[in-house]
Every structure is written in C-alpha cells, then in structure tokens.
Design an enzyme around this catalytic site. Structure first.
Site, short mmCIF file in Angstrom:
data_model
loop_
_atom_site.label_atom_id
_atom_site.label_comp_id
_atom_site.label_asym_id
_atom_site.label_seq_id
_atom_site.Cartn_x
_atom_site.Cartn_y
_atom_site.Cartn_z
N ASP A 183 0.85 -1.19 0.00
CA ASP A 183 0.00 0.00 0.00
C ASP A 183 0.88 1.24 0.00
O ASP A 183 1.92 1.27 0.65
CB ASP A 183 -0.90 0.01 1.26
CG ASP A 183 -2.20 0.73 1.02
OD1 ASP A 183 -3.26 0.09 1.11
OD2 ASP A 183 -2.16 1.96 0.72
N TYR B 240 -12.80 6.84 -14.24
CA TYR B 240 -12.63 5.72 -13.31
C TYR B 240 -13.19 4.44 -13.94
O TYR B 240 -12.53 3.39 -13.97
CB TYR B 240 -13.34 6.04 -11.99
CG TYR B 240 -13.31 4.93 -10.98
CD1 TYR B 240 -12.11 4.36 -10.56
CD2 TYR B 240 -14.50 4.47 -10.41
CE1 TYR B 240 -12.10 3.35 -9.62
CE2 TYR B 240 -14.50 3.46 -9.45
CZ TYR B 240 -13.29 2.90 -9.07
OH TYR B 240 -13.29 1.90 -8.13
#
Ligand code: UDP
Length: 379
Positions: free
Chosen positions: A54, A172
């Site tokens: 991450d 997106y």
C-alpha cells in the site's frame, strides 16, 4: 464445486499456477485500504500468510495496525505502479488480490491523471508480474463500469454505457474497464485471472473523505450537522457490507471455475439516497441526544463546483453468476451496515457513548423521520 461457467480460452502450454504444500502467501495490493484490510484479516484467519502492499494515499496504517504484530502479516509501503517492487512481491506470492486503486468520486475528479495512472498502469504492472511468475490474480473492478446502462438488474455480460470523456467521473469506469480487458487477455494466455465488480461496499474503516455517501451521512448525523443529499435524492443504490464482500472474494479465489470470468459482487437491497439519509438520521438520532440533523437537497452543480460530474440513477446487481458458482449471497442487511458504520464512525470521532444497543432499540421503533430541510443559504 464444478459448474457450467465457461473457462477462459487457455492457450498456454506452460505449467499451471503454483500450488505449494507450505502456508500459502497472499499478496494484497491496497492491503491497508478499506476492503484490503478486511480481506487481510479474513485470509489470516484462514491460515494464509499475507503481504499487504500500500502507498498509504487512501489506505491507512491504522487499518492494519492491529495486524502488524502477527508473524504471518507484513506491510510493504510502496506503489503498485513501481514494477520492480511489484515483481519482487508477486514472485513470493501464491495468489494476488489486486485491490490497489484510486477510488471515490471526489478523488477521481481532483486528481484525474494520478487516478488513471494508478488504475491502469498499476494493474498492468501486477498482471505482467503475475504472468511471469505464473501466479493467480483476482482483479477488483467496479459497478461503475455499467455507467448509465438502464437495464436492471445489471448482468456481467450487459453492454456498458459511459458518459462523455469531458466528464471526468467516467475516467474511473474507463480505467477499470481496461483493467478487465487486460485481465481477461492474460487469462487467454493461461494465467488464472478472476475479475470482480464490487457494487457500493460499505463498513467500518471506510471514510467519507473521497465522497462515499454512507460514512458522510453518518459523520454529519453524529455531529448534528446537515446531511446533504445531492440532486433530488431519488437515485438509488444497494449497499453491501464489507464482510460480505470479503467472503465473496475469498470464495471466488477458491473456485476452480472462476478464472477467465467477471463476477458482480453486491447487495440487492435497494434504497434511494433520500431514504438512506432518513434512516441514518433516525438511527443516529437515538444516540445524540434527540437532536436530529436536517436533511438538505443540494444541486449537483453545488456539490461538484469543479464540474465533470454526472450521477448514476440506479444501480442493482444481478448476482446469479456468483451464486451459481459459489452459493454466496449477502448475509447482512442495510440496518446491520448502518449499525456497524455508526459504531465505527462514533469511535473514530471520539463519541464513545453510542452503543449498538441504542441503535438496535431505535431501529425497532416506528420511525419518526425528519422532514427534508431547505437548502441552506450560500450553497
Ligand atoms: N451522495 C450524496 N451526498 C453525499 C455523497 C454522495 O447525496 O454527501 C450521493 C451521490 O450523488 C450518489 C450516491 O450518494 O447518488 C452514492 O454516492 P457514492 O459516491 O457513495 O457512490 P457512487 O456514486 O459511486 O455509487
């Protein structure tokens, strides 16, 4: 369980993906994010070793803080677009859950280039590494790809209908469509790739910072501030508890027939956004001293002054494909979701006096719902 789903056209003659007798290692990209951190917990419980990758932009260390002491868990801070790092981590894994993505309408609109880079180049980097190392991949996609499609419920093989490229909201969905195309193209080369489309997924650890409606409404209600419903509030969604979403993802990973396919994962309990606001106010009203928030309708132009936004009227998944394969279906209802989110947000905001018992009691009463308020001056 074996079923009638078609397998991807496996043309590769290379050996099948790895299966080892030792503890299986899962790589979760986006592993400190909202869904990723819940998936990490679930996989640890199932006996996997977990590496969470991450970059901590939308993911947060606090989401996995409680796992850091676990010998089977490791957090790697880095970017999924960094192909050297991705390759190194994929080469140690038996399965990859690719969840890293820039998500949330507000984030997509404020950083369209960065979002596209993460969502397209990141997936390419993961799939290329997985192909080199022969590692199974589950690629997270989204119900956004259905766009403005009017046919309901939405099925995986439906036509997809996006808006104009001048409206950045659609970037997106376009990025995630490319991810699916890439995943299915690698599946044709023999790599076991499963794509899943998450419909509105909600639960503890989700923040409203990037536009997600449930934590935004809950935060406003807990603080006694107005709740802003965009448009006229008649648009509808189905909200899925993150724990149900994680169960679906795990079951898809275990299914031998899933690779080469795309699956919807979502709830079928539909609610309008105005009703959602009323239910949140009613549930929170029990615990903040009986001073419920006003609900205000906010025109889209005021909600998104930067432009580039177009809302989706209705979203409702057809989940028969995943049910046929795995028997999965959502177990938790919207009331369960609201209870869990209210508890989690109350704790995050330091309002510890809210208890699950109070929320349950309130939910059991005949609703004394607040009226829709006026739009406050200046908005
Ligand atoms: N929404 C709203 N108020 C907010 C945030 C969102 O009325 O503060 C609306 C939004 O316009 C949409 C719905 O809630 O109709 C769901 O929004 P979200 O961003 O959570 O998910 P998505 O639009 O991707 O389904």
């Amino acid at each position: 369980m074996v079923n009638a789903l078609p397998h991807a056209d496996a043309r590769s003659t290379r050996p099948a993906f790895r299966l080892r007798s030792r503890q299986r290692r899962a790589l979760i990209t986006g592993g400190a994010g909202f869904v990723g951190s819940h998936l990490a917990e679930s996989l640890l419980e199932l006996g996997y070793a977990v590496t969470a990758l991450d970059n901590l932009t939308t993911g947060r260390r606090e989401n996995v803080e409680h796992l850091l002491g676990e010998p089977s868990f490791e957090l790697e801070i880095g970017d999924v677009v960094d192909s050297r790092l991705t390759s190194a981590l994929v080469s140690r894994a038996d399965v990859v859950f690719h969840l890293a993505a820039a998500v949330g309408v507000k984030l997509i609109l404020s950083d369209p280039i960065g979002s596209l880079r993460t969502n397209v180049l990141g997936t390419e980097s993961v799939l290329r590494a997985a192909h080199d190392c022969r590692v199974k991949v589950l690629v997270a996609s989204t119900s956004e790809v259905y766009g403005k499609a009017v046919r309901l419920p939405q099925r995986e093989d439906d036509d997809l209908r996006l808006g104009a490229t001048s409206l950045h909201r659609w970037s997106y969905a376009a990025g995630k469509m490319l991810d699916e195309f890439l995943g299915l193209a690698y599946a044709r080369l023999g790599l076991p790739v499963v794509c899943f489309r998450l419909f509105n997924t909600v639960g503890p650890r989700q923040t409203g910072a990037y536009g997600m409606v449930v934590p935004r409404f809950v935060d406003a209600a807990l603080c006694g501030e107005p709740i802003y419903v965009y448009g006229d509030g008649s648009q509808s969604r189905c909200f899925l508890h993150v724990l149900d979403a994680v169960k679906a993802i795990v079951q898809l990973e275990r299914s031998e027939s899933a690779p080469g396919n795309v699956f919807n994962i979502g709830s079928t309990e539909s609610v309008t956004i105005l009703d959602l606001a009323r239910r949140v106010v009613a549930a929170v009203g029990a615990s903040n001293g009986g001073c419920p928030s006003q609900i205000a309708l906010l025109p889209y132009a005021d909600a998104y002054p930067e432009g580039g936004f177009e809302d989706i009227r209705r979203r409702l998944p057809d989940i028969s494909k995943i049910r046929l394969l795995t028997d999965w279906r959502p177990r938790l209802a919207l009331d369960d979701i609201l209870r869990d989110v209210i508890m989690a947000r109350a704790e995050a905001l330091g309002l510890t006096e809210v208890t699950g018992e109070e929320i349950r009691e309130w939910n059991a009463r005949p609703a004394a719902l607040p009226a829709v308020g006026a739009i406050p001056a200046g908005l």
